[in-house]
Design an enzyme around this catalytic site. Structure first.
Site, PDB file in Angstrom:
ATOM      1  N   SER A   1       0.853  -1.187   0.000  1.00 10.42           N
ATOM      2  CA  SER A   1       0.000   0.000   0.000  1.00 10.42           C
ATOM      3  C   SER A   1       0.890   1.238   0.000  1.00 10.42           C
ATOM      4  O   SER A   1       2.114   1.120   0.106  1.00 10.42           O
ATOM      5  CB  SER A   1      -0.891   0.006   1.231  1.00 10.42           C
ATOM      6  OG  SER A   1      -0.104   0.302   2.360  1.00 10.42           O
ATOM      7  N   LYS A   2       0.263   2.384  -0.067  1.00 14.02           N
ATOM      8  CA  LYS A   2       1.008   3.648  -0.128  1.00 14.02           C
ATOM      9  C   LYS A   2       1.968   3.796   1.052  1.00 14.02           C
ATOM     10  O   LYS A   2       2.965   4.481   0.959  1.00 14.02           O
ATOM     11  CB  LYS A   2       0.035   4.824  -0.133  1.00 14.02           C
ATOM     12  CG  LYS A   2      -0.583   5.021  -1.494  1.00 14.02           C
ATOM     13  CD  LYS A   2      -1.245   6.377  -1.586  1.00 14.02           C
ATOM     14  CE  LYS A   2      -2.114   6.438  -2.813  1.00 14.02           C
ATOM     15  NZ  LYS A   2      -3.419   6.988  -2.591  1.00 14.02           N
TER      16      LYS A   2
END
Ligand code: GLU
Length: 511
Positions: A268-269
């Site tokens: 994820s980010k």
């Protein structure tokens, strides 16, 4: 024996930026199609009207093209906005334009008794679910509306009661073959009668669900191999049941493992960049990203080769060598590959890609005279080998442009170096030579000064070079003087925002 040409598709939902996981799915589909002489289709799954946005479609198409992936059928324009051009004989390729097709198929399933109208309200379903929880039974639909009589159905329809359309699931386990995982089987009870079309007062007003439309489309578009992320494995039995209800052949499946971060959590980010457009903005080359994504879950037969062009991948790729175990996204390895491709990249291409990172420091690329362009090419030759991705260039090359004598003095590590008596003496000797010199400083002149300063002070090695480097660039490390000095002097002579050697030393000594 008849053989069908493989037909595969990439079917993104335009609800966000193209993520590395989906880009890998697109790449594997593309490689499989190109490897087998098959066709690769792009289908836009935009039935989620609330979350789908045209700008994401446009970006998606741009990202795929940037990666070098083309498609044989699908949107043909710069984007996939409604009514935009398409190529291929199986369109439309946007699901929002296929609603009539789904409605016709729903009517067919209802007529054939493969599906039924479910009039249960959400309150009734919720109550049913609560009883199931209390009785420790699986929370699946009871099938209450399966056997409604024609008279009751007519009555409900006449009363305008909304209904969902559900598929009748048989008793047999739902099986499919997965090219990555082997045979997969789900018990029919675990699937229960899935909703195909959400509740509305007519078939055509109801919104068909993902599992349904994806199956209708894959079948009508002649898809032979469904290659996608393994988050869809639990959807597959429902899709298999839909193929069976229509009497369509079931395609092969290949579910690709999830991509995880170094901490083994879903990528994820939080882990860093994850969207293709971000990698692009950061100055990763598409060939590096493609190479890296190819290795994320697949390996060449020899297990050793790591660098592949798209063409080489096309020759080497096979689904049999795709691994079912989760792939860990390794930014260091991606950086290593990017450095490899940056080193090989054509200088003009690099200049074009890198120019934008120097906005405010250089004139506009198209307004820059040839000597400035040539100077920039030299700057890149010096600094590109020192970066992982091009957006790091301005910082690496900052000493060439932004000379700040106060900051150079104040920086903690510099201050320690400058505090030595030898540093003061060296810089004093150098400054007097600079002051006595009026023409541009060539590397030869500079070298001669350094030798003279060395002879006059007896200071040598690091003690000699580091203070000088700080006085010139504000930092004690960086490229060799032989290359840096002419770059600085030529940049200054070209009128760029590059202070000359003389200017630097004088300002530094003046602090
Ligand atoms: N639109 C779906 C997604 O983006 C496609 C899944 C599939 O390939 O079937 O996840």
């Amino acid at each position: 024996m008849t053989t069908t040409t493989p037909r595969v598709r990439f079917a993104p939902s335009p609800t966000g930026l193209l993520h590395v996981g989906n880009a890998r799915t697109a790449l594997y589909n593309w490689l499989f199609a190109r490897r087998t002489g098959g066709q690769f289709l792009l289908r836009i799954e935009d039935t989620d009207l609330e979350r789908s946005e045209v700008r994401y479609e446009t970006q998606l198409i741009e990202d795929l093209r940037w990666l070098g992936l083309d498609w044989d059928e699908g949107p043909a324009g710069p984007d996939a906005a409604p009514g935009s051009p398409e190529k291929g004989a199986h369109g439309p390729y946007r699901q929002s334009e296929r609603l009539e097709i789904y409605a016709e198929h729903t009517e067919r399933l209802l007529t054939e008794g493969k599906a039924y109208r479910c009039f249960c309200t959400s309150e009734e379903l919720e109550a049913e679910r609560k009883v199931a929880v209390a009785e420790h039974r699986p929370q699946v639909y009871s099938g209450r509306c399966r056997a409604l009589s024609a008279a009751v159905i007519d009555q409900n329809l006449a009363a305008g009661r909304p209904f969902a359309v559900r598929l009748k699931i048989g008793e047999e386990p739902l099986r499919f073959h997965d090219l990555v995982r082997g045979p997969v089987e789900f018990a029919a009870e675990s699937v229960s009668d899935p909703i195909l079309v959400r509740s509305a007062t007519s078939v055509s007003a109801g919104i068909p669900v993902y599992n349904y439309v994806v199956t209708v489309d894959d079948a009508l578009m002649g898809i032979t191999h469904v290659i996608r992320g393994d988050d869809h494995i639990s959807n597959t039995p429902r899709q298999v049941a839909i193929y069976q209800a229509f009497g369509w052949p079931i395609p092969e499946f290949a579910h690709l493992s999830t991509i995880l971060g170094a901490d083994r959590e879903r990528l994820s980010k939080r882990h860093g960049a994850t969207s293709i457009s971000t990698f692009r903005q950061m100055g990763y080359l598409p060939e590096a990203l493609v190479n890296y994504l190819a290795l994320l879950g697949w390996g060449a037969e020899d297990g050793k080769t790591e660098t592949f062009t798209l063409e080489e991948l096309t020759r080497a790729f096979s689904l049999e060598r795709v691994t079912p175990s989760p792939a860990i996204f390794d930014f260091d390895k991606l950086n290593w590959l990017n450095r490899h491709y940056l080193k090989q990249a054509d200088p003009d291409r690099l200049a074009e890609l890198a120019w934008g990172y120097f906005a405010g420091r250089l004139p506009d690329a198209n307004a820059a005279p040839a000597p400035v362009q040539a100077w920039f090419a030299r700057l890149l030759a010096l600094f590109v080998p020192a970066v992982d991705h091009l957006d790091q260039l301005p910082l690496k090359a900052a000493p060439v442009f932004a000379f700040d004598p106060e900051a150079a003095h104040a920086h903690e590590e510099n201050a320690a170096i400058l505090a030595a008596d030898s540093a003061r003496i060296v810089l004093g000797e150098l400054a007097s030579r600079v002051r006595a010199h009026s023409s541009p400083v060539t590397p030869e002149v500079f070298k001669a000064w350094m030798n003279e300063v060395k002879a006059a002070t007896g200071v040598k090695g690091k003690d000699l070079f580091r203070p000088v480097r700080i006085a010139l660039t504000g930092t004690h490390s960086g490229p060799e003087f032989d290359k840096l000095i002419p770059l600085i002097e030529d940049g200054a002579a070209l009128g760029l925002a590059v202070p000359s050697v003389r200017d630097r030393i004088e300002r530094f000594m003046g602090v």
